[in-house]
Design a protein around this motif. Structure first.
Motif, PDB file in Angstrom:
ATOM      1  N   GLY A 247       0.831  -1.198   0.000  1.00 24.50           N
ATOM      2  CA  GLY A 247       0.000   0.000   0.000  1.00 24.50           C
ATOM      3  C   GLY A 247       0.862   1.242   0.000  1.00 24.50           C
ATOM      4  N   ALA A 248       0.351   2.317   0.599  1.00 21.56           N
ATOM      5  CA  ALA A 248       1.084   3.581   0.581  1.00 21.56           C
ATOM      6  C   ALA A 248       2.413   3.464   1.312  1.00 21.56           C
ATOM      7  N   SER A 249       2.403   2.885   2.525  1.00 26.15           N
ATOM      8  CA  SER A 249       3.653   2.761   3.294  1.00 26.15           C
ATOM      9  C   SER A 249       4.623   1.805   2.620  1.00 26.15           C
ATOM     10  N   GLY A 250       4.120   0.664   2.137  1.00 26.22           N
ATOM     11  CA  GLY A 250       4.987  -0.328   1.521  1.00 26.22           C
ATOM     12  C   GLY A 250       5.646   0.171   0.261  1.00 26.22           C
ATOM     13  N   VAL A 251       4.866   0.798  -0.622  1.00 25.26           N
ATOM     14  CA  VAL A 251       5.418   1.326  -1.876  1.00 25.26           C
ATOM     15  C   VAL A 251       6.387   2.469  -1.587  1.00 25.26           C
ATOM     16  N   GLY A 252       6.002   3.373  -0.675  1.00 27.92           N
ATOM     17  CA  GLY A 252       6.893   4.480  -0.332  1.00 27.92           C
ATOM     18  C   GLY A 252       8.211   3.996   0.234  1.00 27.92           C
ATOM     19  N   MET A 253       8.160   2.997   1.127  1.00 31.47           N
ATOM     20  CA  MET A 253       9.380   2.453   1.714  1.00 31.47           C
ATOM     21  C   MET A 253      10.222   1.736   0.664  1.00 31.47           C
ATOM     22  N   GLY A 254       9.571   0.970  -0.227  1.00 34.02           N
ATOM     23  CA  GLY A 254      10.294   0.261  -1.271  1.00 34.02           C
ATOM     24  C   GLY A 254      11.062   1.206  -2.178  1.00 34.02           C
ATOM     25  N   ILE A 255      10.432   2.312  -2.542  1.00 32.45           N
ATOM     26  CA  ILE A 255      11.087   3.281  -3.422  1.00 32.45           C
ATOM     27  C   ILE A 255      12.184   4.023  -2.670  1.00 32.45           C
ATOM     28  N   LEU A 256      11.964   4.333  -1.397  1.00 34.04           N
ATOM     29  CA  LEU A 256      13.005   4.978  -0.595  1.00 34.04           C
ATOM     30  C   LEU A 256      14.259   4.111  -0.535  1.00 34.04           C
ATOM     31  N   LEU A 257      14.070   2.813  -0.314  1.00 36.48           N
ATOM     32  CA  LEU A 257      15.212   1.908  -0.172  1.00 36.48           C
ATOM     33  C   LEU A 257      15.952   1.710  -1.486  1.00 36.48           C
ATOM     34  N   ASN A 307      -0.543  14.124   0.088  1.00 34.90           N
ATOM     35  CA  ASN A 307      -0.874  12.710  -0.075  1.00 34.90           C
ATOM     36  C   ASN A 307       0.173  11.940  -0.874  1.00 34.90           C
ATOM     37  N   SER A 308       1.302  12.577  -1.150  1.00 32.37           N
ATOM     38  CA  SER A 308       2.373  11.910  -1.889  1.00 32.37           C
ATOM     39  C   SER A 308       3.157  10.989  -0.967  1.00 32.37           C
ATOM     40  N   VAL A 309       3.623   9.847  -1.503  1.00 30.18           N
ATOM     41  CA  VAL A 309       4.489   8.956  -0.730  1.00 30.18           C
ATOM     42  C   VAL A 309       5.907   8.928  -1.290  1.00 30.18           C
ATOM     43  N   VAL A 310       6.140   9.628  -2.392  1.00 32.24           N
ATOM     44  CA  VAL A 310       7.477   9.697  -2.988  1.00 32.24           C
ATOM     45  C   VAL A 310       7.755  11.146  -3.355  1.00 32.24           C
ATOM     46  N   TYR A 311       8.896  11.654  -2.908  1.00 34.41           N
ATOM     47  CA  TYR A 311       9.241  13.045  -3.192  1.00 34.41           C
ATOM     48  C   TYR A 311       9.297  13.274  -4.706  1.00 34.41           C
ATOM     49  N   GLY A 312       8.727  14.394  -5.124  1.00 38.07           N
ATOM     50  CA  GLY A 312       8.728  14.713  -6.548  1.00 38.07           C
ATOM     51  C   GLY A 312       7.543  14.169  -7.303  1.00 38.07           C
TER      52      GLY A 312
END
Length: 442
Positions: A247-257, A307-312
């Motif tokens: 979801g939002a947390s999982g996708v955001g964390m995956g892209i951060l990593l 509501n963004s989970v990834v910067y940019g």
């Protein structure tokens, strides 16, 4: 300007280094020579003076004394553009390199560079595969089909074909082609007496396949080849990070990593019990909206969109919606996951998490919604991130609050319009409660 990435060093080493190895080693240079300008450009880049580094690289191209120097300078310039995420400029510069190449072998580093840029720029992987197929043909002609150079070329192509599997319609045919290529590389290495490299070829492809449980399970030929070369049964290496929930947390964390901390995408796996990325949002009541507005401008949060989970990125820009629905937001998350090439295994239920003596984790998974008869798999990971949220795990019944068994949890409602009666009492005023009370059916 995003922070330049590792491919710059890799490209300079593999591309400019290829020319140096060919004999273009300059022991003495003047300040205005092309090699001196390339050295200056590298120094400026290390100091993060990126525009000055580009200017020096451009001068190096103009000062080149002969075709070899000109090619080296252009390759360096292309590497700089790549490192600064100016992918179109990098590809245009590589086109200039190809225009001045006269020897087939000089094409090989160029084709590898172009494939790397295409992959980094999120262009269709078929385009990168075309470049590596050309490089393989050149290697086979120049060095012979049984040479180690041909083996590495076959492996490089197999790797990109394997990366295509998740989104390919003809995944079975693609997997067969990748297997054939890596087995070719494995056979050449064994014949050359390099069993370690033969095992490494196969291991790399099997590791890429771990994100696709079905493909990995059917790769019996590759497992047998690994056993032949290493004398051991193949087993997957522990993942770096396993994320529970896409979801939002999982996708955001995956892209951060993978994009910020630069972990290899195949070393980070998301497991999702639903049928796709953003499943919980797809289950929202149809009338439900985000309370916090999406707007594509830099406000007090310095993050562009609340509501963004990834910067940019911005749901407002992607969805053209100020208060997205659950279905719209799931579409935004899917677009992010696809663009970032996250490894996601859907329809997978986490049944147990156990810590191993070495501090890593064993995660037991099985088919979601299964009655216990399906095949169980144990995944190993150095770290586990629980990002499953609460929507699919509602607290219901008497162990929650008194009288909770008389209520209907928001996650059980597909549409408020489908419920009987005209009156509602909403308990809770957060996103869920506000969504139910603030956007009632008409």
């Amino acid at each position: 300007l995003r922070k330049p990435r590792g491919p710059f060093a890799m490209l300079v080493a593999s591309l400019a280094g290829a020319t140096i190895a060919a004999g273009a080693l300059y022991l003495y240079t003047t300040r205005e020579s092309s090699p001196a300008k390339i050295a200056e450009s590298k120094r400026l880049f290390r100091k993060k003076a990126y525009e000055a580094s580009l200017a020096a690289a451009t001068e190096a191209c103009q000062l080149a004394a002969d075709g070899s120097q000109h090619r080296t300078a252009l390759l360096h310039l292309a590497a700089l553009h790549h490192a600064m995420n100016r992918f179109d400029d990098s590809l245009a510069t590589l086109d200039k390199v190809e225009a001045v190449v006269t020897d087939d072998l000089d094409l090989v580093p160029l084709l590898h560079a172009r494939a790397e840029v295409l992959e980094a720029a999120d262009r269709p992987l078929e385009l990168a595969a075309e470049q590596l197929a050309r490089a393989r043909d050149v290697r086979r002609r120049a060095s012979g089909p049984e040479s180690m150079e041909a083996a590495y070329a076959a492996f490089n192509l197999a790797r990109v074909l394997t990366l295509q599997l998740q989104k390919a319609e003809d995944a079975a045919a693609l997997l067969q082609q990748a297997e054939s290529l890596v087995l070719e590389a494995h056979g050449i290495a064994l014949a050359a007496g390099d069993a370690t490299q033969a095992a490494t070829f196969v291991d790399e492809i099997l590791e890429l396949l771990t994100a696709d449980s079905a493909a990995c399970a059917t790769a019996s030929q590759l497992r047998a080849a690994y056993l032949e070369a290493s004398g051991e049964e193949w087993s997957p290496k522990p993942l770096d990070v396993l994320i529970v929930g896409a979801g939002a947390s999982g996708v955001g964390m995956g892209i951060l990593l993978t994009k910020v901390f630069r972990l290899r995408p195949q070393r980070v796996l998301l497991v999702e019990r639903g049928g796709g990325v953003g499943e919980s949002f797809l289950r929202w009541p149809r009338e439900m909206r985000f309370i916090s507005p999406s707007f594509n401008q830099q406000g007090w949060t310095k993050s562009f969109d609340l509501n963004s989970v990834v910067y940019g990125t911005s749901p407002a820009f992607t969805l053209h919606a100020e208060h997205p629905t659950g279905e719209q937001y799931a579409r935004y998350l899917r677009a992010l996951a696809e663009r970032a090439k996250l490894a996601v295994r859907t329809g997978t239920e986490v049944e147990a998490v156990r810590r191993r003596p070495d501090g890593s984790f064993e995660v037991e998974v099985g088919p979601a919604g299964d009655d216990g008869g399906g095949e169980r798999t144990v995944l190993r990971s150095r770290y586990v991130v629980w990002a499953a949220g609460e929507f699919q795990y509602p607290r219901e019944g008497g162990d929650c609050v008194g009288g909770a068994e008389l209520c209907l949890h928001n996650s059980r409602v597909s549409s408020w319009a489908s419920l009987d009666g005209d009156e509602r009492v909403v308990i809770g005023g957060g996103e869920r409660g506000g969504g139910a009370g603030g956007h009632p059916p008409k």
